[in-house]
Write a protein that holds these residues in place. Structure first.
Motif, PDB file in Angstrom:
ATOM      1  N   GLN A 110       1.002  -1.226   0.136  1.00  0.00           N
ATOM      2  CA  GLN A 110      -0.204  -0.053  -0.038  1.00  0.00           C
ATOM      3  C   GLN A 110       0.641   1.296  -0.080  1.00  0.00           C
ATOM      4  O   GLN A 110       2.144   1.336   0.841  1.00  0.00           O
ATOM      5  N   ILE A 111       0.284   2.241  -0.661  1.00  0.00           N
ATOM      6  CA  ILE A 111       0.993   3.686  -0.764  1.00  0.00           C
ATOM      7  C   ILE A 111       1.263   4.106   0.742  1.00  0.00           C
ATOM      8  O   ILE A 111       2.578   4.753   0.934  1.00  0.00           O
ATOM      9  N   THR A 112       0.232   3.673   1.621  1.00  0.00           N
ATOM     10  CA  THR A 112       0.594   4.297   3.077  1.00  0.00           C
ATOM     11  C   THR A 112       1.763   3.688   3.736  1.00  0.00           C
ATOM     12  O   THR A 112       2.212   4.242   5.057  1.00  0.00           O
ATOM     13  N   ASP A 113       2.101   2.440   3.154  1.00  0.00           N
ATOM     14  CA  ASP A 113       3.518   2.120   4.052  1.00  0.00           C
ATOM     15  C   ASP A 113       4.454   2.541   3.653  1.00  0.00           C
ATOM     16  O   ASP A 113       5.496   2.375   4.488  1.00  0.00           O
ATOM     17  N   LEU A 114       4.614   3.305   2.645  1.00  0.00           N
ATOM     18  CA  LEU A 114       5.623   4.270   2.179  1.00  0.00           C
ATOM     19  C   LEU A 114       5.652   5.666   2.812  1.00  0.00           C
ATOM     20  O   LEU A 114       6.636   6.219   3.150  1.00  0.00           O
ATOM     21  N   LEU A 115       4.698   6.474   2.706  1.00  0.00           N
ATOM     22  CA  LEU A 115       4.253   7.602   2.760  1.00  0.00           C
ATOM     23  C   LEU A 115       3.705   7.950   4.272  1.00  0.00           C
ATOM     24  O   LEU A 115       2.813   6.964   4.563  1.00  0.00           O
ATOM     25  N   THR A 116       3.876   9.081   4.635  1.00  0.00           N
ATOM     26  CA  THR A 116       3.076   9.584   6.063  1.00  0.00           C
ATOM     27  C   THR A 116       1.725   9.469   5.825  1.00  0.00           C
ATOM     28  O   THR A 116       1.242   9.757   4.617  1.00  0.00           O
ATOM     29  N   ASN A 117       0.846   9.398   6.525  1.00  0.00           N
ATOM     30  CA  ASN A 117      -0.733   9.493   6.785  1.00  0.00           C
ATOM     31  C   ASN A 117      -1.189  10.917   5.920  1.00  0.00           C
ATOM     32  O   ASN A 117      -2.025  10.718   5.316  1.00  0.00           O
ATOM     33  N   LEU A 118      -0.445  11.886   6.154  1.00  0.00           N
ATOM     34  CA  LEU A 118      -0.719  13.360   5.687  1.00  0.00           C
ATOM     35  C   LEU A 118      -0.413  13.327   4.292  1.00  0.00           C
ATOM     36  O   LEU A 118      -1.376  13.610   3.669  1.00  0.00           O
ATOM     37  N   THR A 119       0.598  12.642   3.899  1.00  0.00           N
ATOM     38  CA  THR A 119       0.678  12.710   2.427  1.00  0.00           C
ATOM     39  C   THR A 119      -0.040  11.682   1.528  1.00  0.00           C
ATOM     40  O   THR A 119      -0.676  11.957   0.535  1.00  0.00           O
ATOM     41  N   ALA A 120      -0.232  10.647   2.357  1.00  0.00           N
ATOM     42  CA  ALA A 120      -1.230   9.678   1.598  1.00  0.00           C
ATOM     43  C   ALA A 120      -2.860  10.296   1.591  1.00  0.00           C
ATOM     44  O   ALA A 120      -3.425  10.073   0.782  1.00  0.00           O
ATOM     45  N   GLU A 121      -3.251  11.247   2.575  1.00  0.00           N
ATOM     46  CA  GLU A 121      -4.508  11.672   2.567  1.00  0.00           C
ATOM     47  C   GLU A 121      -4.389  12.748   1.576  1.00  0.00           C
ATOM     48  O   GLU A 121      -5.594  12.908   0.730  1.00  0.00           O
ATOM     49  N   ILE A 122      -3.363  13.425   1.420  1.00  0.00           N
ATOM     50  CA  ILE A 122      -3.430  14.467   0.087  1.00  0.00           C
ATOM     51  C   ILE A 122      -3.482  13.742  -1.063  1.00  0.00           C
ATOM     52  O   ILE A 122      -4.090  14.402  -2.116  1.00  0.00           O
ATOM     53  N   LEU A 123      -2.874  12.740  -1.370  1.00  0.00           N
ATOM     54  CA  LEU A 123      -3.041  12.062  -2.420  1.00  0.00           C
ATOM     55  C   LEU A 123      -4.531  11.544  -2.969  1.00  0.00           C
ATOM     56  O   LEU A 123      -4.697  11.518  -4.155  1.00  0.00           O
ATOM     57  N   LYS A 124      -5.191  11.484  -1.827  1.00  0.00           N
ATOM     58  CA  LYS A 124      -6.769  11.087  -2.221  1.00  0.00           C
ATOM     59  C   LYS A 124      -7.281  12.284  -2.813  1.00  0.00           C
ATOM     60  O   LYS A 124      -8.780  11.996  -3.533  1.00  0.00           O
ATOM     61  N   THR A 125      -6.769  13.459  -2.924  1.00  0.00           N
ATOM     62  CA  THR A 125      -7.593  14.628  -3.380  1.00  0.00           C
ATOM     63  C   THR A 125      -7.211  14.953  -4.910  1.00  0.00           C
ATOM     64  O   THR A 125      -7.514  15.869  -5.735  1.00  0.00           O
ATOM     65  N   VAL A 126      -6.464  14.189  -5.370  1.00  0.00           N
ATOM     66  CA  VAL A 126      -5.778  14.153  -6.738  1.00  0.00           C
ATOM     67  C   VAL A 126      -6.912  13.948  -7.620  1.00  0.00           C
ATOM     68  O   VAL A 126      -7.568  12.968  -7.445  1.00  0.00           O
ATOM     69  N   ASP A 127      -6.769  14.990  -8.629  1.00  0.00           N
ATOM     70  CA  ASP A 127      -8.029  14.977  -9.685  1.00  0.00           C
ATOM     71  C   ASP A 127      -7.464  14.272 -10.951  1.00  0.00           C
ATOM     72  O   ASP A 127      -6.350  14.958 -11.225  1.00  0.00           O
ATOM     73  N   SER A 128      -8.159  13.597 -11.611  1.00  0.00           N
ATOM     74  CA  SER A 128      -7.636  13.173 -12.935  1.00  0.00           C
ATOM     75  C   SER A 128      -7.498  14.117 -13.949  1.00  0.00           C
ATOM     76  O   SER A 128      -6.770  14.080 -14.984  1.00  0.00           O
TER      77      SER A 128
END
Length: 736
Positions: A67-85
């Motif tokens: 999982q990407i959360t295994d590498l990045l901090t929770n905050l960064t992982a949460e930010i990634l969820k906002t990425v728009d196509s």
């Protein structure tokens, strides 16, 4: 675990297929960056670059499938969820092992692509912002296109400190030319050099148009491969079209190495959605420009592009307005005099003025009028015949000899042609010409040899970029959009005028036809009604002559003779009027017949041997057959032969020739005599009703030739005469 793009990428890429190279799925990134890609729904990592273990304490096998959360901090992982196509995420600054990085993410083709690249904070962000504002202000201060290019090249060089900055413009064939440059003093100038379209193939141009700005940080560094999770993903290579760290094509890298370039930055200059050119920056050692700087370059390029579009739009608007004013003057002239030829080619304003052409012509109703420097009328006719073979009503070319085989003379005046046909029949046209522009073009290396072959017979990009000068001929200056638009608008104006006048002429034609029919009916009625009183006058005059002639004095006898002679002439005139009326109203019934036989019948009917024994007549027995109304043509021949007999009768050796000739590939029959003839300036007058060039010494009413002309016209043919006073006349006619 396998490399992602293997199934779609060609086994071998060379100069022969590089234009088809799938550079968006190379399966590699540049060595300064790192890449992860995951499913945007589950955040399961499906791709990663081989160097990812340098950032995280895990090897590639451990990372793929996690999982990407295994590498990045929770905050960064949460930010990634906002990425728009639809667009890239704003960069997120990371600190890994005490080093600053930027994380840049976007969604493309179903993958959440995460790129990580080194980042060094600017020493003075406020000063950087001030410098950027100053650059924008300078760009906004100029309107001339060349000055704009020069200032942009200087500003980009000062701002990003590359060794060489070029403004590179594409032409209509996608060949490029360096229109401006800023460089270090020790470097050779490349200003004015041209590069063939193969140097930047079409798929690369598409990516520039989509991505906007791109760098190669180190040309000589080895790219890093991307590994994919085992399974179906192996057959679906990751699309890196808008990736910041995407590796370049090996062909392009070799091309840059041949130029001794160490790093590049390239920004797309976009005008009205099309790729106008590039800002190409070269450095002769490795150079990494961070993401924010690249975005600044992209922003500056957009400002430059906007200024470029605005400048062009202002110039275009001025030229469009000027052309509109000129068109208004032309339309006013034409509408006033109803003379399109004169209105477009004569006077202070002409059709030439609405374009930058050097010559123009209007072809209308089988007549050509020209203005400026143009080919001959014969060449223009030949050119129109060539152009009308196509389906287009609008033909625009700056290289006529590329499309058609043309003479040097035509190429000299008309290498550039803008032609608009006024109707589907393509008989009428407006044409503008631009002359051949012979110029010396300098290429960066021989454009005919864009590749080199080494000792192992391997094809590679050319190694020589020495200046190669070529003389370019056969081309003119290009046709600009405003010129084409102005020409189209003028065509519409002309078409409207023609349509308007056509309606007027149509109405007048109806009135004329009605008046003509009334006149013919009136002529027939008058002629017919005059018969009875004329018959009475002639009858009583004959009675007076028979019974009382000897009782009259000389004046009385003369008066009786005058009455009788006038009655005969009047009777003949009535016969001619009735005949003219019949010919005018009769329908033409065409069929094939022998002209030689018609001539012989005419000779027999006129009793020439008895009435004109001294006249010699020669008939060409080899005359071709004719197609027309035999009865009408018989009358036509009677009129022409009667005319010839009448005006040769007083000659010592009267001679009449009847035969056939060919003029401009058209069959003509003729009646030639050696009679009194007439001055050629009267050639039109003799065909008019009741017009005679002689006095009463020759009998006639002046209607015979008018009837002859009417018969020929009803056959859609032509009748003409060649004559000289004292030497005879030759009447020629065809039947259409």
């Amino acid at each position: 675990m396998s490399e992602g793009p293997s199934s779609l990428y060609p086994q071998e890429v060379s100069l022969t297929n590089c234009d088809k190279e799938p550079i968006h799925i190379l399966g590699k990134i540049q060595s300064h960056g790192y890449l992860l890609a995951c499913d945007p729904a589950s955040y399961k990592i499906t791709y990663c670059s081989e160097n990812i273990d340098q950032l995280f304490n895990k090897n590639v096998e451990e990372i793929l499938g996690s999982q990407i959360t295994d590498l990045l901090t929770n905050l960064t992982a949460e930010i990634l969820k906002t990425v728009d196509s639809s667009e890239k995420m704003s960069p997120e600054q990371l600190h890994i092992n005490g080093v600053s990085y930027l994380l840049i993410a976007h969604i493309n083709e179903g993958n959440l692509v995460i790129e990580i690249e080194p980042f060094e904070n600017p020493r003075d962000p406020f000063k950087y912002q001030d410098q950027l504002s100053e650059v924008v202000a300078k760009l906004n201060s100029v309107t001339d296109e060349q000055k704009m290019c020069d200032i942009t090249a200087d500003l980009i060089k000062d701002f990003f400190d590359y060794d060489r900055v070029m403004i590179y413009r594409f032409d209509e064939n996608w060949d490029g030319i360096v229109v401006s440059e800023a460089r270090e003093g020790h470097l050779e100038s490349w200003l004015g050099l041209r590069y063939p379209a193969s140097d930047i193939p079409q798929q690369a141009r598409k990516l520039f148009l989509r991505q906007g700005v791109r760098i190669i940080a180190d040309v000589k560094s080895e790219p890093v491969s991307i590994q994919a999770l085992s399974g179906d993903e192996c057959d679906n290579p990751i699309d890196l079209s808008i990736s910041e760290t995407r590796a370049s094509s090996p062909i392009h890298i070799e091309y840059l190495e041949n130029m001794n370039v160490g790093a590049t930055l390239t920004a797309a200059i976009i005008s009205k959605g099309n790729l106008w050119g590039l800002i190409a920056c070269h450095h002769y050692s490795p150079k990494l420009v961070n993401y924010y700087q690249r975005q600044s370059c992209k922003f500056l390029t957009q400002v430059f592009s906007s200024q470029l579009v605005l400048s062009k739009a202002n110039v275009l608007l001025q030229k469009v307005n000027r052309a509109a004013v000129l068109r208004s003057k032309l339309v006013e002239k034409i509408s006033k005099d109803w003379n399109i030829h004169k209105g477009l080619t004569k006077g202070e304003a002409t059709m030439l003025d609405i374009t930058e052409a050097t010559g123009a012509a209007v072809m209308l109703d089988d007549r050509i009028a020209t203005v400026g420097k143009t080919p001959s009328e014969e060449e223009i006719c030949g050119l129109v015949m060539l152009l009308k073979q196509g389906k287009e009503d609008l033909i625009v070319t700056a290289n006529l000899s590329e499309r058609h085989k043309v003479s040097d003379s035509l190429k000299f005046y008309a290498s550039g042609v803008l032609c608009l046909f006024l109707s589907a029949a393509k008989k009428n046209a407006l044409i503008w010409f631009k002359p051949e522009k012979i110029e010396t073009v300098t290429w960066a290396g021989n454009p005919e040899k864009p590749v080199a072959v080494d000792e192992n017979q391997r094809i590679s990009p050319r190694k020589s970029f020495d200046k190669w000068s070529v003389e370019q001929s056969g081309k003119s200056d290009p046709w600009y959009d405003y010129e084409i638009a102005a020409a189209k608008a003028l065509k519409e104006n002309i078409s409207e005028i023609i349509l308007e006048k056509y309606e007027e002429v149509k109405e007048l034609n109806i009135l004329l036809r009605n008046a003509y029919e009334d006149l013919e009916t009136f002529s027939y009625s008058v002629a017919h009604d005059l018969r009875a009183p004329l018959r009475g006058i002639d009858g009583f005059a004959q009675i007076l002559k028979e019974d009382y002639f000897e009782q009259l004095d000389d004046f009385g006898k003369s008066s009786i003779e005058t009455i009788i002679n006038s009655s005969v002439k009047m009777n003949q005139l009535i016969d001619d009027i009735l005949e003219f009326s019949k010919v005018s109203q009769a329908a033409v019934k065409k069929d094939d017949f022998s002209m030689a036989q018609v001539v012989q019948e005419t000779v027999d009917f006129l009793h020439i041997e008895q009435d004109f024994p001294n006249t010699k007549i020669t008939i060409d027995e080899s005359m071709p057959p004719a197609y027309g109304d035999r009865k009408m043509v018989l009358q036509l021949m009677q009129n022409l032969l009667t005319n010839a007999l009448k005006y040769t009768e007083k000659e010592r050796d009267p001679l009449i020739e009847i035969g056939h000739t060919v003029i401009d590939q058209m069959d003509y029959f003729f009646v030639k005599d050696n009679g009194i003839g007439f001055d050629q300036k009267h050639e039109r007058r003799i065909f008019k009703l009741f017009n005679r060039l002689v006095g009463d010494e020759y009998a006639g009413s002046g209607i015979g030739l008018t009837i002859s002309q009417r018969i020929v016209k009803k056959h859609s043919g032509e009748i003409k005469v060649i004559s000289e006073a004292g030497k005879g006349s030759t009447f020629l006619f065809n039947l259409g």
